[in-house]
Design a protein around this motif. Structure first.
Motif, short mmCIF file in Angstrom:
data_model
loop_
_atom_site.label_atom_id
_atom_site.label_comp_id
_atom_site.label_asym_id
_atom_site.label_seq_id
_atom_site.Cartn_x
_atom_site.Cartn_y
_atom_site.Cartn_z
N ARG A 251 0.72 -1.27 0.01
CA ARG A 251 -0.08 -0.07 0.10
C ARG A 251 0.81 1.22 -0.17
O ARG A 251 2.12 1.22 0.62
N ARG B 82 0.00 3.87 -7.30
CA ARG B 82 -1.44 3.90 -6.62
C ARG B 82 -1.26 4.90 -5.50
O ARG B 82 -0.12 5.16 -4.85
N ASP C 156 -3.36 4.34 -1.64
CA ASP C 156 -4.21 3.69 -0.97
C ASP C 156 -4.76 4.55 0.58
O ASP C 156 -5.90 3.97 0.89
N MET D 230 -8.23 7.76 -5.93
CA MET D 230 -8.71 6.59 -5.33
C MET D 230 -9.76 5.99 -6.21
O MET D 230 -9.85 4.83 -6.75
N GLN E 153 -8.63 5.01 -9.37
CA GLN E 153 -7.84 3.59 -9.29
C GLN E 153 -8.68 2.49 -9.29
O GLN E 153 -8.29 1.28 -9.83
N SER F 81 -9.53 0.78 -6.51
CA SER F 81 -9.55 -0.22 -5.70
C SER F 81 -9.73 0.25 -4.13
O SER F 81 -9.04 -0.24 -3.09
N GLY G 243 -9.69 2.66 -0.71
CA GLY G 243 -8.93 3.29 0.02
C GLY G 243 -9.39 3.81 1.36
O GLY G 243 -10.62 3.86 1.71
N SER G 244 -8.16 4.50 1.97
CA SER G 244 -8.70 5.02 3.25
C SER G 244 -8.35 6.38 3.62
O SER G 244 -7.08 6.61 3.29
N ILE H 23 -14.32 3.59 -0.62
CA ILE H 23 -13.20 4.64 -0.06
C ILE H 23 -13.86 4.64 1.51
O ILE H 23 -15.12 5.23 1.48
N ASP I 197 -7.22 -2.51 6.99
CA ASP I 197 -8.13 -3.25 6.80
C ASP I 197 -8.92 -3.66 8.24
O ASP I 197 -10.07 -4.48 8.20
#
Ligand SMILES: NC(=O)c1ccc[n+]([C@@H]2O[C@H](COP(=O)([O-])OP(=O)(O)OC[C@H]3O[C@@H](n4cnc5c(N)ncnc54)[C@H](O)[C@@H]3O)[C@@H](O)[C@H]2O)c1
Length: 258
Positions: free
Chosen positions: A11, A87, A89, A133, A136, A138, A140-141, A183, A238
């Motif tokens: 990440r 990327r 994340d 994000m 992208q 995928s 994110g946070s 997100i 996560d």
């Protein structure tokens, strides 16, 4: 929850305010958890030092000189992070300034400066990171840094408290708008943490203030930057996959006693 939920290997994180205090501790911890960390700060030398310390410990880091109150600079920092690692994340909006003045003494210039850094700077970070994000695809946070000051009236903290309350509102609103893209957006509201910021503003009274804060906490101690870094790691990872639009209060069980 398996501990691998906290593993950030693969990440990329952009952290503002990474030269000092809470931002620096967060950069070090997220790098230790495996993230490639982009350390951004107005204090370019401090950002370089944090990056060098991460690399010395085998982590991945790059420094970025950044004034968060400049939208173009924030957009460029996000774009450069994406270009470097392919990327983005995690976006941790930690940069901030403290300002003290009574309501009656607050000038337009005071208000404009604090809102520019502490609110608009976070807004720009959230907007640019969320756009990257979404593109992208995928998730994110995004983590924002507000303050226990949003819960209390505190003398001389109008500008600061107003900006931090606006950040909390931004956090909740953005969470409702970007959740469908995977997100998550959450806020951290630290209590009183011993950092260069509190040192500067309490000055010679720092030790007395620390004793008072420690006495007010059921835990009997004041907060350290690492306490907040761990809260950010939780929200960035996560481990908090089903948490969004929330406010985490690492404050030792005490609100600021004004
Ligand atoms: N220390 C506390 O008790 C406490 C409590 C609640 C919230 N916070 C918040 O936590 C965050 C970090 O605070 P800290 O105590 O670590 O302070 P700090 O002063 O140690 O670190 C703040 C960092 O932000 C950077 N910065 C300031 N203006 C900037 C700008 N325009 N662009 C980019 N970087 C800029 C500074 O150079 C510094 O490195 C702040 O948002 C603060 O409001 C701190």
């Amino acid at each position: 929850m398996p501990l691998t939920a906290y593993d950030l290997t693969g990440r990329t994180a952009l952290i503002t305010g990474a030269a000092s205090g809470i931002g620096r501790a967060t950069a070090l911890l997220l790098a230790e958890a495996g993230a490639s960390v982009h350390c951004a700060d107005l204090d370019a030398k401090g950002a370089e030092q944090t990056s060098a310390d991460i690399r010395d410990h085998g982590g991945r880091a790059q420094p970025r000189a950044l004034d968060v109150s400049d939208r173009a600079q924030v957009a460029a920092a996000v774009a450069e992070s994406v270009r470097a690692d392919g990327r983005l994340d995690i976006m941790a909006n930690i940069a901030g300034i403290m300002h003290r003045s009574t309501v009656l003494d607050t000038s337009d210039a005071d208000l404009d400066r604090v809102l520019a850094v502490n609110f608009k700077g976070v807004l720009y970070g959230c907007q640019e990171a969320a756009r990257a994000m979404i593109a992208q695809g995928s998730g994110g946070s995004i983590v924002t840094m507000t303050s226990g000051a949003i819960d209390t009236g505190a003398p001389e903290l109008l500008c600061y408290g107003a900006a931090k309350a606006a950040v909390y509102q931004l956090t909740k609103t953005l969470a409702t708008e970007v959740g469908r893209h995977g997100i998550r957006v959450n806020a951290v509201a630290p209590g009183w943490i011993r950092t260069p910021m509190t040192d500067r503003h309490i000055g010679d009274g720092q030790e007395a203030a620390a004793r008072t804060m420690a006495q007010c906490s059921p835990l009997g101690r004041v907060g350290e930057p690492q306490d907040i870094a761990h809260a950010v790691l939780h929200l960035a990872s996560d481990a908090s996959a089903f948490t969004t639009g929330q406010l985490l209060r690492p404050n030792g069980g005490v609100q600021m006693p004004w």
